[in-house]
Design a protein around this motif. Structure first.
Motif, PDB file in Angstrom:
ATOM      1  N   LEU A   1     -74.007 -59.197  68.321  1.00  0.00           N
ATOM      2  CA  LEU A   1     -72.681 -58.575  68.231  1.00  0.00           C
ATOM      3  C   LEU A   1     -71.725 -59.464  67.441  1.00  0.00           C
ATOM      4  CD1 LEU A   1     -72.341 -57.214  71.865  1.00  0.00           C
ATOM      5  CD2 LEU A   1     -72.151 -55.814  69.808  1.00  0.00           C
TER       6      LEU A   1
ATOM      7  N   THR B   1     -72.409 -61.664  65.141  1.00  0.00           N
ATOM      8  CA  THR B   1     -72.765 -61.741  63.721  1.00  0.00           C
ATOM      9  C   THR B   1     -72.874 -60.360  63.068  1.00  0.00           C
ATOM     10  OG1 THR B   1     -75.107 -61.918  64.370  1.00  0.00           O
ATOM     11  CG2 THR B   1     -73.927 -63.965  63.939  1.00  0.00           C
ATOM     12  N   LYS B   2     -72.390 -59.342  63.779  1.00  0.00           N
ATOM     13  CA  LYS B   2     -72.286 -57.968  63.249  1.00  0.00           C
ATOM     14  C   LYS B   2     -73.640 -57.361  62.887  1.00  0.00           C
ATOM     15  CE  LYS B   2     -67.745 -59.188  61.404  1.00  0.00           C
ATOM     16  NZ  LYS B   2     -66.892 -59.326  60.204  1.00  0.00           N
ATOM     17  N   GLU B   3     -74.675 -57.746  63.647  1.00  0.00           N
ATOM     18  CA  GLU B   3     -76.011 -57.206  63.400  1.00  0.00           C
ATOM     19  C   GLU B   3     -76.290 -55.944  64.208  1.00  0.00           C
ATOM     20  OE1 GLU B   3     -79.130 -60.394  63.438  1.00  0.00           O
ATOM     21  OE2 GLU B   3     -77.391 -61.671  63.827  1.00  0.00           O
TER      22      GLU B   3
ATOM     23  N   LYS C   1     -75.840 -52.208  65.307  1.00  0.00           N
ATOM     24  CA  LYS C   1     -75.367 -50.964  64.687  1.00  0.00           C
ATOM     25  C   LYS C   1     -74.766 -50.078  65.779  1.00  0.00           C
ATOM     26  CE  LYS C   1     -77.193 -46.897  62.244  1.00  0.00           C
ATOM     27  NZ  LYS C   1     -78.433 -46.299  61.669  1.00  0.00           N
TER      28      LYS C   1
ATOM     29  N   ASP D   1     -59.155 -51.604  57.848  1.00  0.00           N
ATOM     30  CA  ASP D   1     -59.195 -53.046  58.100  1.00  0.00           C
ATOM     31  C   ASP D   1     -57.796 -53.461  58.544  1.00  0.00           C
ATOM     32  OD1 ASP D   1     -59.416 -55.776  58.103  1.00  0.00           O
ATOM     33  OD2 ASP D   1     -60.315 -55.953  56.113  1.00  0.00           O
TER      34      ASP D   1
ATOM     35  N   THR E   1     -63.203 -50.769  60.845  1.00  0.00           N
ATOM     36  CA  THR E   1     -63.896 -49.519  61.174  1.00  0.00           C
ATOM     37  C   THR E   1     -64.225 -48.779  59.889  1.00  0.00           C
ATOM     38  OG1 THR E   1     -62.632 -49.302  63.231  1.00  0.00           O
ATOM     39  CG2 THR E   1     -63.757 -47.329  62.434  1.00  0.00           C
TER      40      THR E   1
ATOM     41  N   GLU F   1     -67.601 -52.329  62.681  1.00  0.00           N
ATOM     42  CA  GLU F   1     -68.002 -53.634  62.162  1.00  0.00           C
ATOM     43  C   GLU F   1     -67.614 -54.707  63.172  1.00  0.00           C
ATOM     44  OE1 GLU F   1     -66.765 -56.370  58.380  1.00  0.00           O
ATOM     45  OE2 GLU F   1     -67.263 -54.270  57.950  1.00  0.00           O
ATOM     46  N   THR F   2     -66.519 -54.453  63.900  1.00  0.00           N
ATOM     47  CA  THR F   2     -66.086 -55.311  65.002  1.00  0.00           C
ATOM     48  C   THR F   2     -65.981 -54.435  66.251  1.00  0.00           C
ATOM     49  OG1 THR F   2     -63.797 -54.888  64.363  1.00  0.00           O
ATOM     50  CG2 THR F   2     -64.816 -56.899  63.517  1.00  0.00           C
TER      51      THR F   2
END
Length: 303
Positions: free
Chosen positions: A161, A163-165, A167, A186, A210, A229-230
């Protein structure tokens, strides 16, 4: 104490150690993390560091978490829609209206109460109120979330989470017709200074991104897909309101005059991650609940 390690990535280079730990442990409060650091439970390359230490790529971050207190939460025989389960984790399709973990005003009937009845073991590195909970979705948001059965799984999923891996795709119904097919929002999110019960776009907030694309246009509404993305609190709800397209049925951020969607029309439809033990990529998708489909059908019948 349970000990964990994380190698600092290039993307995380020069990140303060307290901020990096907060990203890796999203369900922990900043005060808890500051407590670990002040008590000497956090090391970088085996050296004790202060909260403002800036980590360098390749360094090994090690932290110890005190053993959790004995749970004082009642296990309840509440039906769960389990999409996937193995010895390390579960993927749950949370129904609309269910709170994820106990809190003031919601001591029973939560996902955690149900999980404690279903599972003998859940990860214990979160607070006693949140065993196994790696990430959350709002009470009136339906859909997928992953639950960790052990601490190893919890830490590895939290790192993904951070490292934004992971989905995470949602579908939503918003007021207004979006005039283009896709976009990126953003804008930093933090507590609304005028209303502490809400989140808002504030300069001092945490970075939030988003991605969205239109599924279907209507004259006064839009059916959209949003990819995180976050993962900030109320992120999609706040971001869509910010660009002028609040979610249908949203009691906190939506319009006063809206369609009855039994809360915000938001569904966590897809979830993908790398399994912490097998390193296999896993991806799941579930349809939106009946109430969401009914609102969508009502809108279609207007035109």
């Amino acid at each position: 104490m349970t000990q964990f390690q994380h190698e600092v990535t290039e993307e995380q280079n020069k990140t303060r150690v307290d901020k990096l730990l907060a990203a890796i442990n999203p369900e922990r409060s900043r005060s808890q993390i500051q407590g670990w650091i002040s008590k000497g439970h956090v090391h970088v390359n085996e050296a004790v560091v202060k909260a403002n230490y800036k980590c360098q790529a390749g360094e090994v971050l090690t932290w110890s978490i005190p053993e959790v207190e004995e749970l004082d939460i009642q296990a309840e025989d509440i039906p769960l829609e389990i999409i996937y389960e193995d010895p390390d984790l579960l993927v749950i399709n949370k129904p609309k209206g269910m709170v994820v973990h106990p809190s003031a005003g919601h001591q029973t009937g939560t996902l955690v109460n149900a999980l404690l009845h279903h599972c003998k073991d859940l990860s214990g590195i979160n607070s006693v109120e949140r065993p196994g909970i790696v990430h959350r979705i709002d009470k009136d948001t339906s859909g997928l979330l992953v639950v960790a059965k052990n601490d190893h799984t919890h830490v590895k999923l939290s790192e993904q989470l951070a490292t934004k891996e992971v989905k995470r795709k949602y579908e939503a119904i918003v007021h207004g017709e979006i005039g283009h097919e896709s976009g990126i929002i953003d804008a930093p999110i933090g507590r609304d200074p005028k209303d502490r019960q809400k989140m808002g776009i504030v300069d001092s907030g945490k970075p939030a991104v988003t991605h969205f694309k239109v599924i279907k246009h209507f004259p006064d509404y839009t059916h959209v897909e949003c990819q995180l993305e976050t993962g900030r609190t109320h992120q999609i709800r706040v971001h869509m309101r910010y660009i002028g397209f609040p979610l249908v049925g949203d009691p906190k951020y939506g319009q006063r005059k809206t369609l009855d969607a039994d809360g915000q029309a938001l569904h966590a439809k897809a979830l993908g991650f790398t399994h912490p033990r097998t390193n296999e990529w896993m991806e799941f998708e579930v349809e939106a609940p009946k109430v969401f489909q009914e609102v969508l059908e009502k809108i279609k019948n207007m035109y």
